[in-house]
Write a protein that holds these residues in place. Structure first.
Motif, mmCIF file in Angstrom:
data_model
loop_
_atom_site.group_PDB
_atom_site.id
_atom_site.type_symbol
_atom_site.label_atom_id
_atom_site.label_comp_id
_atom_site.label_asym_id
_atom_site.label_seq_id
_atom_site.Cartn_x
_atom_site.Cartn_y
_atom_site.Cartn_z
ATOM 1 N N SER A 141 0.823 -1.212 0.000
ATOM 2 C CA SER A 141 0.000 0.000 0.000
ATOM 3 C C SER A 141 0.856 1.261 0.000
ATOM 4 O O SER A 141 0.367 2.333 -0.275
ATOM 5 C CB SER A 141 -0.932 0.003 1.210
ATOM 6 N N SER A 189 -6.662 0.804 -1.668
ATOM 7 C CA SER A 189 -5.407 0.082 -1.397
ATOM 8 C C SER A 189 -5.557 -0.787 -0.150
ATOM 9 O O SER A 189 -5.020 -1.887 -0.078
ATOM 10 C CB SER A 189 -4.248 1.066 -1.245
ATOM 11 N N THR A 221 -4.916 -4.772 -0.237
ATOM 12 C CA THR A 221 -3.874 -5.370 0.605
ATOM 13 C C THR A 221 -4.456 -6.433 1.514
ATOM 14 O O THR A 221 -3.910 -7.536 1.645
ATOM 15 C CB THR A 221 -3.222 -4.288 1.471
ATOM 16 N N THR A 280 -3.506 5.905 3.507
ATOM 17 C CA THR A 280 -4.095 4.673 3.010
ATOM 18 C C THR A 280 -5.441 4.978 2.399
ATOM 19 O O THR A 280 -6.344 5.453 3.082
ATOM 20 C CB THR A 280 -4.263 3.675 4.165
#
Lengths: 316, 218
Positions: A4, A21, A25, A17
């Motif tokens: 990320s 993402s 992840t 973040t």
């Protein structure tokens, strides 16, 4: 988190973040973890995980009598848990002034294989896959060429005309190659001549199996299967206590019987009296008489220098 | 820039591969060998250490009914029982003794009851040197003809001994000639061998069985 993390600081101005993402992840991590867990599944299915006590157990020769008493209790407990039969496990030491030898009368053996099965029953060998310490070879008259032998014979009647039979088991050599190759000293020769195995010390490398010129050693490729009603509860630590997956085993002259003064199981069941056993240090024993007075075809594969304690002899 | 565009695709593919692997592990798709063929347990009779026969001495020790050995229940004490032979000089075994199979030696000359039994006292045995032996001492009778075998038996090289090799710890049970040999037909009968080793792979066993079925010439 490295996934990320922005690869290119310019492409991610907020440097935090994002929802996308994070989801990506976590999805990758979750599937990855699931796959790792799944690949470890066989580990969790292991049946023979040693208990902490067994894992931490010391080498046989380093055990004090108090340690040994505890070990024997542990074995009794474990056998009872597994088979529902409370065994009597002993650690029998070699007797003073005793060296064992075995003699087999080739003129009398008829190849009935009773010894094979008496041995399996006495020594708690696996029934499926089959582990048998004794292999009976059928050979044509006039040769000792083992290449010409057959161990799968199944005629309606034995003995067969023109053939003789020769049971082969651990020869309890004076100079055992199996002991020399063991990298962890899990097998050694005792003072009464029996080469023994500490099943709790064996790492299952099978070097000894390769070193033995008599194909006497057997490996437990799987957990041995023994029906509870066929379990012999009279056990010895270096003898017939149930083995686990991944260790070697072999004939030990029925240590649980012979060190208590009794004859081995294969001898007692032989219908023709071909098998003879005793103390060679006693000049009046049966075995001494035989070695002195009978025609002894010295030892099997004499030329390899193992000097077995197992002698084959003839009448006349 | 092009590489960055491909990242989601690679990740998706990897995820699919992982999920596939996980599914395969859980369903045990590989790595497990086919189940082994069953091996029948051997007959417990094969594990019996008892001898084929029981000697007169065994019967005395076990305090069993010995009425079968009461010869003078039927025979006349005053005169030896007569022997009858057929035209080939073969002994005719009377129906009362039909359990006796005369087959001692392949020459066929040992066909006289009184080579071993004492005609003047049927409850005893008599070797050719004239001694009178009780039934329980039959090994000495056997030894009167089979000298070398008797010598071997006496020293332990021939015959069976069960029990203890170390007589300080327990008794050695030495078996008599008649525990294994039928005195009237002493040759050891053939027997069916116990099952041989089984392989892990049933196909091998089947091949072997087929081989055993077909007449072998080796």
């Amino acid at each position: 988190m490295s996934l990320s993390a922005p690869h290119d600081p310019q492409a991610a101005p907020d440097a935090g973040t994002t929802r996308r993402s994070f989801l990506r992840t976590s999805a990758v991590l979750a599937t990855g973890l699931a796959a790792v867990a799944a690949s470890l599944k066989p580990l969790f299915e292991m049946e023979d995980i040693p208990s902490a006590e067994q894992f931490m157990q010391k080498y046989y020769k380093e055990l004090t009598p108090a340690d040994m008493a505890k070990v024997l209790q542990r074995i009794e407990r474990e056998v009872e848990k597994q088979y529902g039969v409370r065994p009597h496990v002993r650690d029998l030491k070699p007797l003073d002034g005793v060296e064992f030898a075995y003699a087999l009368n080739l003129s009398r053996c008829i190849g009935c294989r009773k010894c094979v099965h008496a041995c399996v029953a006495e020594n708690n060998q696996s029934r499926n896959p089959e582990i048998q310490y004794i292999r009976v070879l059928k050979l044509p008259h006039g040769t000792f060429d083992l290449e010409k032998s057959d161990h799968n014979y199944a005629p309606d009647q034995v003995p067969e005309k023109g053939f003789f039979t020769m049971p082969v088991q651990c020869q309890q050599c004076h100079n055992p190659p199996c002991v020399k190759v063991c990298p962890v000293h899990a097998t050694w020769q005792e003072t009464d001549g029996i080469t023994v195995i500490d099943y709790d010390w064996c790492i299952g490398c099978r070097y000894c199996e390769a070193a033995c010129p008599y194909w006497a050693r057997r490996f437990n490729f799987t957990k041995p299967s023994i029906p509870a009603d066929r379990l012999n509860p009279e056990m010895a630590y270096l003898g017939n206590r149930p083995r686990k997956k991944g260790v070697m085993e072999k004939c030990h002259f029925c240590i649980q019987r012979t060190r208590a003064g009794r004859y081995p199981a294969c001898l007692e069941v032989c219908p023709t009296g071909s098998r003879k056993f005793g103390n060679v240090l006693d000049p009046n024993s049966e075995i001494s008489q035989i070695l002195r007075t009978k025609r002894v075809f010295m030892q099997l594969k004499e030329d390899v220098g193992t000097n077995p304690r197992f002698y084959y002899y003839f009448d006349v | 820039m092009h590489a960055n565009n491909r990242t989601p695709l690679v990740l998706t593919l990897l995820a699919v591969v992982f999920v596939g692997l996980a599914a395969a592990f859980y369903s045990d798709s590989w790595g497990y060998p086919p189940p082994r063929a069953a091996i029948p347990l051997v007959d417990k009779a094969l594990l019996d250490t008892a001898t084929v026969r029981r000697s007169y001495a065994d019967l005395i020790r076990a305090k069993e009914d010995l009425s079968d050995f009461d010869c003078y229940g039927c025979h006349d004490k005053k005169q030896p029982p007569p022997l009858r032979y057929d035209e080939n000089q073969k002994l005719i075994v009377p129906p009362e003794h039909s359990d006796v199979v005369m087959g001692h030696g392949s020459h066929g000359r040992n066909n006289n009851c009184f080579n071993c039994h004492n005609e003047n006292n049927l409850t005893t045995l008599q070797p050719r040197d004239g001694r009178e032996l009780k039934l329980e001492n039959s090994t000495q009778l056997c030894g009167s003809c089979h000298g070398p075998t008797y010598r071997d038996w006496d020293s332990g090289a021939h015959g069976r001994t069960n029990g203890y090799w170390n007589t300080k710890l327990g008794p050695a049970l030495k078996k008599d000639c008649v525990n294994c040999h039928n005195p009237h037909s002493p040759r050891f009968p053939g027997r069916k061998p116990a099952p041989g080793p089984h392989t892990l792979h049933p196909s091998d066993t089947a091949d072997r069985a087929a081989e055993a079925e077909s007449p072998s010439t080796h």
